[in-house]
Design a protein around this motif. Sequence first.
Motif, short mmCIF file in Angstrom:
data_model
loop_
_atom_site.label_atom_id
_atom_site.label_comp_id
_atom_site.label_asym_id
_atom_site.label_seq_id
_atom_site.Cartn_x
_atom_site.Cartn_y
_atom_site.Cartn_z
N PHE A 19 18.60 -6.54 7.07
CA PHE A 19 17.76 -5.58 6.95
C PHE A 19 18.47 -4.32 7.23
CE2 PHE A 19 14.00 -2.78 7.89
CZ PHE A 19 13.36 -3.23 6.59
N ASN A 20 19.19 -3.76 6.17
CA ASN A 20 19.88 -2.70 6.52
C ASN A 20 19.27 -1.29 6.51
OD1 ASN A 20 19.95 -2.27 3.87
ND2 ASN A 20 21.85 -3.13 3.46
N LYS A 21 19.95 -0.13 6.61
CA LYS A 21 19.42 1.30 6.56
C LYS A 21 19.01 1.65 5.22
CE LYS A 21 19.96 5.91 8.29
NZ LYS A 21 21.04 6.73 8.90
N ARG A 22 19.74 1.35 4.15
CA ARG A 22 19.59 1.48 3.01
C ARG A 22 18.26 0.74 2.47
NH1 ARG A 22 24.44 2.12 -1.07
NH2 ARG A 22 24.65 3.84 0.38
N ARG A 23 18.10 -0.55 2.80
CA ARG A 23 17.04 -1.07 2.15
C ARG A 23 15.66 -0.78 2.84
NH1 ARG A 23 17.40 -7.34 2.19
NH2 ARG A 23 18.94 -6.86 0.65
N LEU A 24 15.85 -0.30 4.09
CA LEU A 24 14.50 0.48 4.94
C LEU A 24 14.06 1.47 4.15
CD1 LEU A 24 12.64 0.31 7.40
CD2 LEU A 24 14.19 1.51 8.50
N ILE A 25 15.16 2.46 3.87
CA ILE A 25 14.50 3.70 3.16
C ILE A 25 14.18 3.50 1.99
CG2 ILE A 25 15.84 5.97 2.29
CD1 ILE A 25 17.55 5.88 4.71
N ARG A 26 14.71 2.67 1.32
CA ARG A 26 14.10 2.18 -0.15
C ARG A 26 12.67 1.81 -0.19
NH1 ARG A 26 17.69 -1.85 -2.04
NH2 ARG A 26 19.17 -0.11 -2.53
N TRP A 27 12.24 0.69 0.90
CA TRP A 27 10.96 0.34 1.22
C TRP A 27 10.03 1.37 1.56
CZ3 TRP A 27 8.80 -3.34 -1.23
CH2 TRP A 27 9.49 -4.39 -1.70
N ILE A 28 10.34 2.42 2.44
CA ILE A 28 9.79 3.48 2.99
C ILE A 28 9.17 4.41 1.88
CG2 ILE A 28 9.56 5.62 4.29
CD1 ILE A 28 11.39 3.85 6.39
N ALA A 29 10.10 4.64 1.05
CA ALA A 29 9.89 5.66 -0.41
C ALA A 29 9.19 4.92 -1.25
CB ALA A 29 11.29 5.78 -0.95
N ILE A 30 9.18 3.60 -1.57
CA ILE A 30 8.45 2.83 -2.28
C ILE A 30 7.17 2.78 -1.95
CG2 ILE A 30 8.00 0.83 -3.50
CD1 ILE A 30 11.00 0.35 -3.87
N LEU A 31 6.79 2.44 -0.48
CA LEU A 31 5.30 2.43 -0.09
C LEU A 31 4.71 3.75 0.03
CD1 LEU A 31 5.97 -0.30 2.88
CD2 LEU A 31 4.77 -0.40 0.68
N THR A 32 5.41 4.89 0.47
CA THR A 32 5.12 6.29 0.42
C THR A 32 4.49 6.70 -0.99
OG1 THR A 32 6.38 6.80 2.24
CG2 THR A 32 5.60 8.68 0.94
N ILE A 33 5.43 6.32 -2.17
CA ILE A 33 5.13 6.87 -3.35
C ILE A 33 3.42 5.92 -3.99
CG2 ILE A 33 5.59 6.73 -5.81
CD1 ILE A 33 8.46 7.31 -4.84
N GLY A 34 3.73 4.69 -3.33
CA GLY A 34 2.40 3.87 -3.77
C GLY A 34 1.15 4.50 -2.84
N ILE A 35 1.23 4.77 -1.72
CA ILE A 35 0.09 5.19 -1.11
C ILE A 35 -0.33 6.66 -1.71
CG2 ILE A 35 -0.51 6.32 1.06
CD1 ILE A 35 1.23 4.12 2.34
N VAL A 36 0.45 7.37 -2.19
CA VAL A 36 0.26 8.70 -2.67
C VAL A 36 -0.55 8.63 -3.97
CG1 VAL A 36 1.30 10.60 -3.63
CG2 VAL A 36 2.12 10.10 -1.51
N VAL A 37 0.00 7.62 -4.87
CA VAL A 37 -0.54 7.26 -6.02
C VAL A 37 -1.87 6.82 -6.08
CG1 VAL A 37 -0.64 5.69 -7.89
CG2 VAL A 37 1.38 7.09 -7.28
N VAL A 38 -2.58 5.78 -5.07
CA VAL A 38 -3.41 5.30 -4.50
C VAL A 38 -4.62 6.44 -4.23
CG1 VAL A 38 -5.04 3.78 -2.99
CG2 VAL A 38 -2.83 2.83 -4.21
#
Length: 50
Positions: A19-38
């Motif tokens: 679990f590195n920093k780049r993967r964490l940032i990627r998952w946070i961005a995906i989850l944020t976009i998903g929440i905004v869409v919902v």
Amino acid sequence: MRDTLERRQTEPDEGPARFNKRRLIRWIAILTIGIVVVLAVWQEPLYARL
């Protein structure tokens, strides 16, 4: 002359960390976009204009 023929690495090799920093940032961005869409769909559902 030899150093000009070798390929240079643009990024350092990452270790076998799971679990590195780049993967964490990627998952946070995906989850944020998903929440905004919902939330956007809940605010103005597509079927509301029919």
